[in-house]
Design a protein around this motif. Structure first.
Motif, short mmCIF file in Angstrom:
data_model
loop_
_atom_site.label_atom_id
_atom_site.label_comp_id
_atom_site.label_asym_id
_atom_site.label_seq_id
_atom_site.Cartn_x
_atom_site.Cartn_y
_atom_site.Cartn_z
N LEU A 103 6.51 13.11 1.97
CA LEU A 103 7.11 11.87 1.50
C LEU A 103 6.03 10.87 1.11
O LEU A 103 4.93 10.89 1.67
CB LEU A 103 8.00 11.25 2.58
CG LEU A 103 9.09 12.14 3.19
CD1 LEU A 103 9.86 11.37 4.27
CD2 LEU A 103 10.05 12.64 2.12
N SER A 104 6.34 10.01 0.17
CA SER A 104 5.42 8.94 -0.21
C SER A 104 6.21 7.65 -0.32
O SER A 104 7.42 7.66 -0.58
CB SER A 104 4.71 9.24 -1.53
OG SER A 104 5.66 9.36 -2.59
N GLY A 105 5.51 6.53 -0.09
CA GLY A 105 6.19 5.25 -0.17
C GLY A 105 5.33 4.14 0.39
O GLY A 105 4.14 4.33 0.65
N GLU A 136 6.91 0.95 5.56
CA GLU A 136 8.19 1.65 5.70
C GLU A 136 8.00 3.10 6.14
O GLU A 136 8.73 3.60 6.99
CB GLU A 136 8.97 1.59 4.39
CG GLU A 136 9.37 0.18 3.99
CD GLU A 136 10.09 0.15 2.66
OE1 GLU A 136 10.47 1.23 2.17
OE2 GLU A 136 10.27 -0.95 2.11
N LEU A 137 6.99 3.76 5.55
CA LEU A 137 6.80 5.18 5.85
C LEU A 137 6.27 5.40 7.26
O LEU A 137 6.57 6.40 7.90
CB LEU A 137 5.86 5.80 4.81
CG LEU A 137 5.88 7.34 4.70
CD1 LEU A 137 7.29 7.86 4.53
CD2 LEU A 137 5.01 7.80 3.55
N GLU A 138 5.47 4.46 7.77
CA GLU A 138 4.95 4.60 9.12
C GLU A 138 6.05 4.44 10.17
O GLU A 138 5.94 4.95 11.29
CB GLU A 138 3.83 3.59 9.37
CG GLU A 138 2.52 3.96 8.67
CD GLU A 138 1.39 3.00 8.98
OE1 GLU A 138 1.69 1.87 9.46
OE2 GLU A 138 0.22 3.36 8.75
N LYS A 139 7.12 3.74 9.82
CA LYS A 139 8.24 3.56 10.75
C LYS A 139 9.28 4.67 10.62
O LYS A 139 10.14 4.82 11.49
CB LYS A 139 8.91 2.21 10.51
CG LYS A 139 8.04 0.99 10.84
CD LYS A 139 8.80 -0.30 10.68
CE LYS A 139 9.18 -0.58 9.25
NZ LYS A 139 9.82 -1.90 9.07
N PHE A 140 9.21 5.44 9.53
CA PHE A 140 10.24 6.45 9.27
C PHE A 140 10.11 7.64 10.21
O PHE A 140 9.01 8.14 10.46
CB PHE A 140 10.13 6.93 7.82
CG PHE A 140 11.08 8.01 7.46
CD1 PHE A 140 12.41 7.72 7.19
CD2 PHE A 140 10.66 9.34 7.40
CE1 PHE A 140 13.30 8.73 6.86
CE2 PHE A 140 11.54 10.35 7.08
CZ PHE A 140 12.87 10.05 6.80
N ILE A 183 0.85 -1.19 0.00
CA ILE A 183 0.00 0.00 0.00
C ILE A 183 0.89 1.24 0.00
O ILE A 183 1.85 1.34 0.77
CB ILE A 183 -0.92 0.01 1.23
CG1 ILE A 183 -1.90 -1.17 1.18
CG2 ILE A 183 -1.70 1.33 1.33
CD1 ILE A 183 -2.73 -1.32 2.43
N LYS A 184 0.58 2.19 -0.89
CA LYS A 184 1.33 3.45 -0.96
C LYS A 184 0.58 4.53 -0.18
O LYS A 184 -0.64 4.68 -0.33
CB LYS A 184 1.49 3.88 -2.42
CG LYS A 184 2.21 2.88 -3.31
CD LYS A 184 3.67 2.76 -2.97
CE LYS A 184 4.39 1.85 -3.96
NZ LYS A 184 5.82 1.71 -3.63
N ILE A 185 1.31 5.27 0.63
CA ILE A 185 0.71 6.39 1.37
C ILE A 185 1.60 7.61 1.25
O ILE A 185 2.75 7.53 0.81
CB ILE A 185 0.49 6.04 2.87
CG1 ILE A 185 1.84 5.80 3.56
CG2 ILE A 185 -0.43 4.86 3.03
CD1 ILE A 185 1.73 5.68 5.07
#
Length: 204
Positions: free
Chosen positions: A147-149, A153-157, A114-116
């Protein structure tokens, strides 16, 4: 036993019945997949297809014409995080319909991360390659980055002291400089926007 009765009258009620006759027809109808469950956290189904995606049915015309599709047996995607292909049965719920020799089909499911998009705000900037005789006077400059991704991964960044940087290698004297912000992110994350793109710093 009544044949020996001397006087016998037989009647039928009703004495006529109406029969509705229809031709028997054969046609192709589309197949509809039956996907249940939820993919693994951070993943979703992007597409799926059946092969073959049509089935041949036979029966009386009125029933065949009312049959717009046939479903397949259910496929559970609980916990799945990658593409897969599975054989599924074609379900015929009407006993007055006859299914052709093909009783099963292949379901191919494509699963993607899923991209967010997520926005971060900070004023922490790493000024690198600045000569030791200089320093940045107004280092507290606020900025926003989008940022998107991949969702996981993005929720942990999180922003680190080195995430947003300014290259000061070109500075040779004191003064005011407009320099671009540079964002360092791991693979799988994309910088969509940074505001402002340039920052004004005073070098003393």
């Amino acid at each position: 036993r009544v044949s020996n009765i001397e006087k016998l009258e037989i009647s039928v009620d009703p004495d006529f019945i109406e029969l509705h006759l229809e031709p028997n027809v054969t046609t192709l109808v589309p197949l509809k997949s039956n996907i249940i469950g939820t993919c693994a956290n951070g993943y979703e189904i992007s597409s799926y297809e059946l092969s073959p995606d049509f089935a041949q049915i036979s029966g009386i015309k009125s029933i065949v014409e009312k049959t717009s599709y046939l479903e397949t047996s259910p496929v559970n995607v609980n916990g799945k995080s990658s593409d897969f292909t599975q054989k599924v049965n074609i379900i015929n719920k009407n006993s007055r319909l006859t299914l052709s020799d093909i009783k099963e089909t292949n379901l191919s499911v494509k699963i993607i991360p899923i991209k967010i998009t997520k926005q971060f705000e900070s004023s922490e900037i790493f000024y690198y390659s600045l000569k030791d005789i200089f320093s940045v006077e107004n280092s507290n400059i606020s900025y926003k980055i989008t940022l998107s991704g991949n969702k996981n991964e993005l929720e942990k960044f999180v922003l680190s002291p080195l995430t947003v940087q300014v290259d000061c290698s070109s500075i040779e004297s004191i003064g005011t400089y407009d320099l671009p912000l540079k964002v360092i992110v791991p693979d799988g994350i994309t910088v969509d926007k940074i505001e402002p793109e340039y920052v004004q710093i005073n070098v003393v």
